[in-house]
Design an enzyme around this catalytic site. Structure first.
Site, PDB file in Angstrom:
ATOM      1  N   GLN B 210       0.690  -1.054   0.158  1.00 40.08           N
ATOM      2  CA  GLN B 210       0.039   0.465   0.126  1.00 40.08           C
ATOM      3  C   GLN B 210       0.924   1.259   0.319  1.00 40.08           C
ATOM      4  O   GLN B 210       0.107   2.375  -0.537  1.00 40.08           O
ATOM      5  CB  GLN B 210      -1.000   0.185   1.149  1.00 40.08           C
ATOM      6  N   ARG B 357      -9.208  -0.641   8.134  1.00 42.31           N
ATOM      7  CA  ARG B 357     -10.110   0.395   7.935  1.00 42.31           C
ATOM      8  C   ARG B 357     -10.275   1.467   9.581  1.00 42.31           C
ATOM      9  O   ARG B 357     -11.012   1.313  10.015  1.00 42.31           O
ATOM     10  CB  ARG B 357     -11.204   0.022   7.765  1.00 42.31           C
ATOM     11  N   CYS B 358      -8.860   1.603  10.304  1.00 41.90           N
ATOM     12  CA  CYS B 358      -8.703   2.001  11.592  1.00 41.90           C
ATOM     13  C   CYS B 358      -8.593   2.836  11.166  1.00 41.90           C
ATOM     14  O   CYS B 358      -9.031   3.914  12.421  1.00 41.90           O
ATOM     15  CB  CYS B 358      -7.887   0.946  12.441  1.00 41.90           C
ATOM     16  N   GLU B 727     -12.631   4.814   5.057  1.00 38.85           N
ATOM     17  CA  GLU B 727     -12.773   3.936   6.794  1.00 38.85           C
ATOM     18  C   GLU B 727     -13.984   3.983   7.073  1.00 38.85           C
ATOM     19  O   GLU B 727     -14.089   3.479   8.604  1.00 38.85           O
ATOM     20  CB  GLU B 727     -11.324   3.794   7.587  1.00 38.85           C
TER      21      GLU B 727
END
Lengths: 164, 773
Positions: B210, B357-358, B727
Site C-alpha cells: 500500500q 480501516r482503522c 474507513e
C-alpha cells in the site's frame, strides 16, 4: 512424485502438459497455462476465488488436482467473453459497481454464469445462497447482487421480446 | 466531479486481465516457502537444515543466522521497535518465521520445510496483556534494554483539568470495553517477487504494498542497495485494508534470497500465514469514564487503555503517534476536558494493531465513545439520540479545537443525525419497540454519530520513519490533449484510476476518458506515502487538483498567445479559455496542449506538465450518523439486523457510486467485527482462528442490506472540499450494532457486551435472566 501427461481443453484450446499428480488445478491453470484470471484466496475451499467451469459446471479449482481433469473441458474467466465482447453479466458488474479490487470477481462470474444457465429466474434469496460460496471483502455484495438481478431482468425482457 | 462514472479498472478485472503479484512469472524464477514456529514462546537450541538442502529442487535454505551475516536478521518497524525477520535464538509467537527454503517449485520448497529440524525449548507463554505487566511475568523481549513487557506509555489531554472536572461532576459513568483482536484478511494474501539482477545491480521488487515508495526507502536502508537501484512495483492489489502497509519478514527474506542467488524469488503466503502472522487489528482493552451533568451534558472524558501489540511493536503509525490518533476519542461531542492514556504491552502473539480501516486507531476511539455515550444515556434514562443532540459540537463551532488538541475542520452533526432519524423513522421505531417490550420481545435501536480523522498529515506532526506525510501528483498533457498522471498513493480497489481522472479532467476541462492514472511503480510515480487511513483523497486528491491548476496557469499563458490577447484578459470557464469581451473567440485545453508542443510563445517552456507535492495544512474530519435496528431471537440468541442506515458526510463527493461501494464494504466489515470476528489465543499461545473456517468472513447470506444517504459539509482547507471516507463505515458501524443489541437487552439491565456478539453470548445472557429456559 509421479508425473502424468494430461490433455485438457481450456477455453476451446487444447493443452498437453506434464503434471505432477499433486498439482492443483488452480496452479496448473495459473502457472502452466498462464491463465492468471483464476485466483487463489485461501486454498481451503472457502473463498471461491478459484472457481472455474469443469464440463460446464462451476467448481473450486483449488480442490481438484490437474490430473483429474485429463480429457475434460474447462472454461476460465478468460474464456467468458465472446469475440472479445463482455457478456451481459460482466457489463452489469461495471454498471452496478459489482467489483472493487477485482480479486473475487472471476470466481463469482464463473459461479453466476453457470447458475443462471441452470436457474434463469432465481429469487433474491436464491441469488444470495448461490453467492454464499464466495467471499468478497470489498463490495458488501450489494453491487454484485444488483448486477445479477439486472442480468436476469434483461434476460427476461429478451425472452419476452422473442416470444412476441 | 460528482458523477457516478463507470470504473476504468473494471474491464481488465472482469476479463481476468488484472495483474496481481502472484501473476508475475519471470524467467528462472524460484519459489520460497517459510518454516514457522509451532510454539508461542520457545528457545531455539539448534536448527539443522542439511536434509532440506539436499532435497530435490532446493537451491537455498536461510535461517536467522544466515540473515545475521547480511545484517538482515532484524528489521525496524514503523512504531520504532525492531522485529525478527527469521528467528534469532528464540521464537515469540506461534507461526513466527524461523527458516526459509527456496526451490524450483513451491511444492518442493514446502516439502523441504518438513526436513528442517528445529530443537525448541518451550518457555512460559504470556497471552494476557494484564498478566504481562505483572512483576513476575516472563520477559519476552530479551533483546531490549528495558527488562519489562511494557513497551511505552502515551498520553494526551490535560490530566489535572480532567481530574478537576471529574471531582465536581454530578454524574460519572465508567465502562470497561474491549475491542477484540481481528484481522483485515484481504482476499489476496501478501506476497512478493524479488528480482535482483547481478549484472545491473538493480533490484526489481513486485510486492503487495500500500506504500511502495516507503517500501523502496526501507529496503534501500536495510539492504544497502542504493535507492535508485531499487524499483518497487506494487501491481494490482487484491484488497489491502491496512494489511499491506508494513514490510513483512517474507519480503525481506525473498530479497535476501534473490541477492544470494541472482535470480527472481517469489513468495506468496497462504491464508493461514496471512491471518496468523501479518498485521492484526484492534486488541485494545479500554476503560472509559464520562463526567456529566444530570441533564446529560458531558463535561469530562477519561480513558485508560492497555494495548496488546503482540511480540514486536510493528503497529503502522506515524512516528509521533504510537497509539495512532486514538485521542480523537472525544468524538463528536463538546467536552470541556479530556485525558487519554495508553500503555502498550508485549505478548506472545503476532505483531500489528493498526489495520482494517482503522485510520490509526480511530475505530477503537469511535467505538469507545459511542458505546460509553449509550451507557450514559441508559444511566440517565435519556434517549440516546437526544443525548447526542445535547452534546454535539455545533456547526458554528468549527473549526473546533478538541480538548486533546485536534482542530476539526467542519461538520454539521445535527443535520446528519436529523436526516438519519427521519429516514429510518426513529419515533415510530421507538413506539414499535415499546410495544414489543411489553410483549417480552427484544428489539433494539443503535445509534453511532462518529467523527473520523483522516488524511495524515501535516509535516510538523506527521511522518513515517521520518518521511513527512505529504503526497503527490505528476500530470503530463500530451500534444493531442490526452493525459497521463501518476500519484504517490496506491489503490487496492478504491477506484483511484477513475476518481483521480475525474478530478484532473474537471480541473483541465477534459473528459475523464482522456486521463490515464498510474500508481505503484516507484521508478515512474512521484514519491508518496501510500494509501491507508483514508488519506488518498485528502492528500493525493489535493495534489492532483493543485497540480492540474499549475498546468492551467501555464495553459493560460499559451491561450493568451493563441487568442492574441494579454494574459489578464483570458477567462477560463471550466471547459475553454476565451478572451474577455470577445465572445466566440475561445481555445480548448486540447488546442492549448497542441500549441504547447507546436506553437509556444517566446519565454514559455515547451510542453505542458507539472508536479505537485502536497503538504496538508490539517486532516479532514468526515462524520456520519449510523442507525442499526435489530431483533433478537429469544430461543437462540441470534441477532437479526433488520435495518441499517448509514448517513455519511465526506464533504464534496468525487464519484457517488464509488463512495457507496466503499461504504457497503466497510459496513460489511463492521458487521463482521461486531458479530463474527475474533482471533483468540489459548493459554499455550495457540492461535485459534488461523483460517477462514474459524475466522469468519460474512457471505452474501450473512450480510444485511445497507441503506445509505449523505449530507455534504465540505472541508474548507481542501482544494476541492473533499474529505476521506473509505474507513468511515468500519469506524462508525460497530458501535451502532452493539448499541442496538445492548438497547434490545437493556430491559434486563444489560449495559455492555463485548464483541463479537456471538449468538451463544446473547443466549447465555437471556438464559441468565430466565428468558429462554
Amino acid at each position: 512424485m509421479s508425473v502424468h501427461e494430461i490433455e485438457v481443453t481450456i477455453n476451446g484450446k487444447k493443452y498437453q502438459e506434464q503434471v505432477e499428480s499433486r498439482m492443483l488445478l488452480s496452479d496448473f491453470l495459473r502457472e502452466k497455462c498462464g491463465l492468471t484470471g483464476t485466483h487463489v484466496g485461501c486454498e481451503h475451499g472457502v473463498c471461491g476465488a478459484c472457481t472455474i467451469h469443469l464440463n460446464g459446471s462451476a467448481v473450486r479449482s483449488c480442490l481438484i488436482f490437474a490430473v483429474q481433469v485429463d480429457g475434460q473441458e474447462i472454461t476460465t474467466v478468460e474464456g467468458l467473453t465472446k469475440d472479445g465482447e463482455l457478456t451481459p453479466l460482466q457489463r452489469n458488474f461495471i454498471e452496478c459497481h459489482g467489483l472493487q479490487c477485482g480479486f473475487c470477481t472471476p470466481g463469482i462470474l464463473m459461479s453466476t454464469t453457470d447458475y443462471l444457465q441452470k436457474n434463469p429466474n432465481p429469487t433474491l434469496q436464491e441469488i444470495k445462497e448461490m453467492l454464499s460460496g464466495h467471499l468478497c471483502r470489498c463490495t458488501g455484495y450489494e453491487g454484485i447482487i444488483k448486477a445479477i438481478q439486472k442480468t436476469i431482468d434483461e434476460n427476461n425482457h429478451h425472452y419476452e421480446a422473442e416470444r412476441r | 466531479m460528482g458523477k457516478s462514472i463507470a470504473r476504468k479498472e473494471d474491464p481488465r478485472f472482469l476479463r481476468g486481465k488484472g495483474r496481481y503479484v502472484d501473476d508475475v512469472i519471470l524467467p528462472n524464477m524460484l519459489y520460497m516457502a517459510i518454516l514457522r514456529s509451532p510454539y508461542a514462546h520457545a528457545r531455539i537450541r539448534r536448527i539443522d537444515t542439511s536434509a532440506a538442502l539436499a532435497a530435490p529442487g532446493v537451491k537455498l535454505v536461510l535461517t536467522g543466522e544466515d540473515l545475521a551475516k547480511m545484517n538482515l536478521a532484524w528489521m525496524p518497524t514503523l512504531n520504532g521497535d525492531q522485529q525478527m525477520v527469521l528467528a534469532v535464538d528464540k521464537v515469540l509467537f506461534q507461526y513466527q518465521e524461523v527458516a526459509a527454503v527456496v526451490a524450483e517449485t513451491r511444492a518442493q520448497a514446502e516439502d523441504a520445510l518438513q526436513l528442517i529440524e528445529v530443537d525448541y525449548e518451550p518457555l512460559p507463554v504470556v497471552v494476557d496483556p494484564f498478566k504481562a505487566l505483572e512483576p513476575d511475568a516472563p520477559i519476552l523481549r530479551e533483546d531490549r534494554e528495558k527488562k519489562s513487557n511494557h513497551i511505552w506509555h502515551w498520553e494526551s489531554g490535560d490530566r489535572e483539568e480532567t481530574e478537576n472536572v471529574f471531582r465536581d461532576a454530578p454524574v460519572v459513568v465508567k465502562q470497561d470495553v474491549r475491542f477484540q483482536r481481528v484481522h483485515p484478511s484481504p482476499l489476496e494474501p501478501c506476497g512478493c517477487v524479488a528480482d535482483y539482477n547481478t549484472a545491473t545491480g538493480r533490484l526489481t521488487f513486485y510486492v503487495t504494498s500500500q506504500a511502495p515508495h516507503v517500501h523502496r526507502t526501507v529496503i534501500a536502508m536495510l539492504s544497502g542497495i542504493p535507492e535508485h537501484q531499487i524499483r518497487v512495483i506494487s501491481p494490482d492489489i487484491g484488497g489491502g485494508f491496512g494489511n499491506k502497509v508494513g514490510v513483512y519478514p517474507g519480503y525481506v527474506v525473498a530479497v535476501a534470497a534473490s541477492l544470494k542467488l541472482g535470480v527472481p524469488v517469489k513468495w506468496i503466503e497462504t491464508r493461514t500465514e496471512n491471518i496468523a502472522s501479518t498485521s492484526f487489528a484492534r486488541d485494545f482493552h479500554m476503560t472509559c469514564e464520562i463526567a456529566a451533568r444530570e441533564d446529560g451534558k458531558v463535561l469530562g472524558l477519561r480513558v485508560k487503555t492497555i494495548a496488546d501489540h503482540g511480540a514486536f511493536d510493528a503497529a503502522a503509525n506515524p512516528t509521533k503517534f504510537p497509539a495512532g490518533l486514538f485521542n480523537i476519542v472525544t468524538g463528536s461531542y463538546d467536552f470541556k476536558a479530556a485525558f487519554v492514556e495508553v500503555d502498550a504491552v508485549y505478548t506472545n502473539k503476532a505483531p500489528g494493531g493498526v489495520a482494517y480501516r482503522c485510520s490509526f486507531r480511530v475505530t477503537e476511539a469511535a467505538y469507545l465513545i459511542e458505546r460509553t455515550m449509550d451507557v450514559l444515556a441508559q444511566r440517565l434514562k435519556i434517549d440516546p439520540a437526544e443525548l447526542r443532540f445535547r452534546n454535539f459540537i455545533r456547526k458554528d463551532q468549527f473549526p473546533y479545537k478538541s480538548p486533546t488538541g485536534w482542530v476539526y475542520d467542519s461538520g454539521d452533526y445535527e443535520k446528519t443525525l436529523k436526516l438519519a432519524l427521519e429516514r429510518i423513522g426513529y419515533d415510530e421505531l421507538r413506539k414499535e419497540q415499546a410495544e414489543k417490550r411489553a410483549r417480552g420481545e427484544f428489539m433494539g435501536i443503535g445509534i453511532s454519530t462518529f467523527t473520523e480523522i483522516v488524511g495524515g498529515g501535516p509535516k510538523n506532526t506527521f511522518d513515517i520513519l521520518g518521511i513527512k506525510m505529504f503526497d503527490s501528483a505528476e500530470i503530463r498533457v500530451h500534444p493531442t490533449g490526452k493525459v497521463i498522471a501518476r500519484l504517490g498513493v496506491r489503490h487496492q480497489g478504491q477506484g483511484h484510476e477513475t476518481t483521480f481522472a475525474q478530478i484532473i479532467a474537471e480541473e483541465l476541462g477534459l473528459s475523464a476518458d482522456d486521463v490515464l492514472i498510474e500508481e505503484g511503480d516507484t521508478d515512474t510515480a512521484p514519491y508518496g506515502l501510500g494509501t491507508y487511513a483514508s488519506r488518498s483523497t485528502p492528500t493525493a486528491g489535493a495534489a492532483a487538483a493543485l497540480c492540474a491548476r499549475r498546468i492551467r496557469e501555464k495553459a493560460r499563458k499559451i491561450a493568451a498567445h493563441l487568442l492574441e490577447v494579454g494574459e489578464d484578459d483570458v477567462v477560463w470557464d471550466g471547459t475553454a479559455f476565451s478572451a474577455k469581451g470577445l465572445p466566440g473567440k475561445s481555445v480548448t485545453m486540447k488546442d492549448v496542449a497542441f500549441a504547447a508542443y507546436t506553437d509556444v510563445p517566446d519565454g514559455v517552456e515547451p510542453g505542458l506538465e507539472a508536479t505537485y507535492y502536497y503538504d496538508p495544512p490539517n486532516l479532514t474530519f468526515p462524520h456520519g450518523a449510523y442507525i442499526a435496528v435489530v431483533d433478537i431471537d429469544k430461543g437462540t440468541g441470534a441477532v437479526k439486523v433488520r435495518r441499517f442506515l448509514a448517513v455519511d458526510d465526506c464533504g464534496n463527493v468525487i464519484n457517488p457510486m464509488i463512495v457507496e461501494g466503499q461504504v457497503h464494504g466497510g459496513l460489511t466489515e463492521g458487521f463482521a467485527i461486531a458479530f463474527m470476528q475474533d482471533i483468540p489465543y489459548d493459554s499455550n499461545g495457540n492461535c485459534l482462528a488461523p483460517n477462514w473456517m474459524d475466522y469468519l468472513v460474512p457471505t452474501a447470506l450473512d450480510t444485511p442490506h445497507w441503506e445509505t444517504d449523505r449530507t455534504v459539509t465540505p472541508s474548507p482547507h481542501h482544494p476541492i472540499g473533499a474529505k476521506g471516507v473509505g474507513e468511515s463505515p468500519n469506524v462508525g458501524s460497530p458501535a451502532a450494532f452493539v448499541n442496538a443489541v445492548v438497547d434490545a437487552l437493556s430491559p434486563l439491565g444489560v449495559e455492555h457486551i463485548d464483541m463479537p456478539l456471538y449468538p451463544w453470548k446473547i443466549w447465555k445472557i437471556l438464559r441468565e435472566h430466565g428468558i429462554n429456559e
